[in-house]
Design an enzyme around this catalytic site. Structure first.
Site, PDB file in Angstrom:
ATOM      1  N   GLY A  64       1.372  -1.646  -4.460  1.00 28.17           N
ATOM      2  CA  GLY A  64       0.079  -2.096  -4.074  1.00 28.17           C
ATOM      3  C   GLY A  64      -0.556  -3.078  -3.647  1.00 28.17           C
ATOM      4  O   GLY A  64      -1.835  -3.618  -3.650  1.00 28.17           O
ATOM      5  N   THR A  65      -0.252  -3.799  -2.764  1.00 30.11           N
ATOM      6  CA  THR A  65      -0.869  -5.265  -2.190  1.00 30.11           C
ATOM      7  C   THR A  65      -1.553  -4.265  -0.957  1.00 30.11           C
ATOM      8  O   THR A  65      -2.690  -5.278  -0.538  1.00 30.11           O
ATOM      9  CB  THR A  65       0.313  -5.863  -1.192  1.00 30.11           C
ATOM     10  N   ASN A  66      -1.668  -3.475  -0.354  1.00 31.20           N
ATOM     11  CA  ASN A  66      -2.514  -2.767   0.405  1.00 31.20           C
ATOM     12  C   ASN A  66      -4.291  -2.589  -0.266  1.00 31.20           C
ATOM     13  O   ASN A  66      -5.135  -2.368   0.152  1.00 31.20           O
ATOM     14  CB  ASN A  66      -2.240  -1.595   0.894  1.00 31.20           C
ATOM     15  N   MET A  89       4.420   7.323  -0.752  1.00 34.32           N
ATOM     16  CA  MET A  89       5.862   7.951  -0.058  1.00 34.32           C
ATOM     17  C   MET A  89       6.288   9.072   0.044  1.00 34.32           C
ATOM     18  O   MET A  89       6.994   9.115  -0.197  1.00 34.32           O
ATOM     19  CB  MET A  89       6.837   7.048  -1.216  1.00 34.32           C
ATOM     20  N   ILE A 135       5.578  13.001   1.611  1.00 40.27           N
ATOM     21  CA  ILE A 135       5.327  12.907   2.859  1.00 40.27           C
ATOM     22  C   ILE A 135       4.001  14.524   1.960  1.00 40.27           C
ATOM     23  O   ILE A 135       4.792  16.056   0.968  1.00 40.27           O
ATOM     24  CB  ILE A 135       6.146  13.960   3.489  1.00 40.27           C
ATOM     25  N   LEU A 136       3.071  14.714   2.575  1.00 38.27           N
ATOM     26  CA  LEU A 136       2.171  15.888   1.937  1.00 38.27           C
ATOM     27  C   LEU A 136       1.803  16.811   2.672  1.00 38.27           C
ATOM     28  O   LEU A 136       1.764  17.074   3.766  1.00 38.27           O
ATOM     29  CB  LEU A 136       0.569  14.713   1.627  1.00 38.27           C
ATOM     30  N   ASN A 194      -4.156   6.884   6.622  1.00 40.09           N
ATOM     31  CA  ASN A 194      -2.793   5.989   5.947  1.00 40.09           C
ATOM     32  C   ASN A 194      -2.407   4.668   7.005  1.00 40.09           C
ATOM     33  O   ASN A 194      -3.009   5.038   8.075  1.00 40.09           O
ATOM     34  CB  ASN A 194      -1.480   7.090   6.519  1.00 40.09           C
ATOM     35  N   HIS A 251       0.314   3.037   8.595  1.00 36.58           N
ATOM     36  CA  HIS A 251       2.592   3.198   8.907  1.00 36.58           C
ATOM     37  C   HIS A 251       2.704   2.113   9.171  1.00 36.58           C
ATOM     38  O   HIS A 251       2.168   1.678  10.229  1.00 36.58           O
ATOM     39  CB  HIS A 251       2.410   4.290  10.046  1.00 36.58           C
TER      40      HIS A 251
HETATM   41  C1  GRF Z   1       2.598  -0.732   3.288  1.00 38.51           C
HETATM   42  O1  GRF Z   1       3.867  -1.312   4.583  1.00 38.51           O
HETATM   43  C2  GRF Z   1       3.124   0.422   4.131  1.00 38.51           C
HETATM   44  O2  GRF Z   1       2.753   0.093   5.526  1.00 38.51           O
HETATM   45  C3  GRF Z   1       3.389   1.667   4.104  1.00 38.51           C
HETATM   46  O3  GRF Z   1       3.948   1.282   2.710  1.00 38.51           O
HETATM   47  C4  GRF Z   1       3.827   0.177   2.095  1.00 38.51           C
HETATM   48  C5  GRF Z   1       2.907  -0.258   0.672  1.00 38.51           C
HETATM   49  O4  GRF Z   1       3.312  -1.294   0.559  1.00 38.51           O
HETATM   50  N1  GRF Z   1       2.869   2.949   4.395  1.00 38.51           N
HETATM   51  P1  GRF Z   1       1.774  -2.306  -0.363  1.00 38.51           P
HETATM   52  O5  GRF Z   1       2.798  -0.766  -1.714  1.00 38.51           O
HETATM   53  O6  GRF Z   1       0.432  -1.365   0.019  1.00 38.51           O
HETATM   54  O7  GRF Z   1       2.637  -3.322  -1.262  1.00 38.51           O
END
Ligand code: GRF
Length: 217
Positions: free
Chosen positions: A15-17, A92, A94-95, A109, A111
């Site tokens: 969940g860093t994003n 992770m 695929i929907l 999304n 990617h």
């Molecule tokens: C990210 O690198 C994104 O590109 C991919 O999954 C990763 C998720 O990382 N779709 P985080 O869970 O947000 O740390």
């Protein structure tokens, strides 16, 4: 759409994003709020949602007889929170087509590649194996075809001599944490529209995503 963009985030991992979105929305005047975070497993990122006071939920695929019924339950859980935008942030699974069609135009999304290069998995290893000089990440609208919907923003980072997948993925992720909040901000400010498979920024159709170059060590 309500005055503030209601955002729901789907995660599977660290969940860093998600954290980059929390941080940006907490420290800016972007007219948006995070109304929920749903995971397909007991993901570490749910703790980030909890710490930020965002309702978290796990919808386990194993609790449903098949994938279709799982996605229906997921759709219901999402819709209960009335989001304007659903953000896949390291989700992770695929929907399926029905789910994607239901959320068309409000499902994005990130990617970890410069799409259309390297759709699917192991993008960093594939970029290294190909000897690419640049790599990056793409924020795109989601369509039925994997990693193929209209691109909004691309982060470009250099591939450095001596890089391995760990170093390269860390560099890409740092850039992701800049462009995902930026994309969400553009959407929240009404600058982005999606129609008939085409992305518009400030009323102009994008023929390719906006490219932002980063020189992150
Ligand atoms: C990210 O690198 C994104 O590109 C991919 O999954 C990763 C998720 O990382 N779709 P985080 O869970 O947000 O740390």
């Amino acid at each position: 759409m309500s005055a503030r963009l209601r955002i729901l985030v789907l995660i599977s991992g660290t969940g860093t994003n998600l954290q980059s979105l929390i941080d940006h929305l907490c420290t800016s005047d972007v007219p948006a709020e995070l109304v929920g975070c749903i995971s397909n497993r007991n993901a570490a990122g749910l703790a980030r949602a909890r710490a930020a006071g965002i309702p978290g939920e796990i919808v386990l695929p194993g609790d449903y007889p098949d994938r279709g019924q799982y996605e229906e339950a997921l759709q219901d859980s999402i819709e209960r929170r009335r989001p304007d935008l659903v953000v896949l942030a390291g989700y992770m699974l695929i929907l399926g087509a029905q789910f994607v069609q239901h959320f068309r135009g409000r499902l994005i999304n990130i990617h970890p590649s410069l799409l259309p290069k390297y759709k699917g998995l192991d993008t960093h290893a594939r970029a290294l194996a190909a000897g690419d000089r640049i790599h990056g990440a793409t924020v795109h609208f989601v369509t039925e075809e994997l990693d193929s919907g209209g691109g909004l923003i691309q982060a470009v980072v250099p591939v450095q001599p001596g890089d391995d997948t760990r170093l390269l993925s860390a560099r890409v992720q740092s850039a992701e944490h800049k462009i995902y909040p930026m994309a969400v901000e553009w959407i929240a400010r009404g600058r982005v529209h999606y129609s008939s498979g085409r992305v518009y920024l400030d009323q102009k159709p994008l023929t390719k995503p906006v490219r932002i170059e980063f020189d992150i060590d």
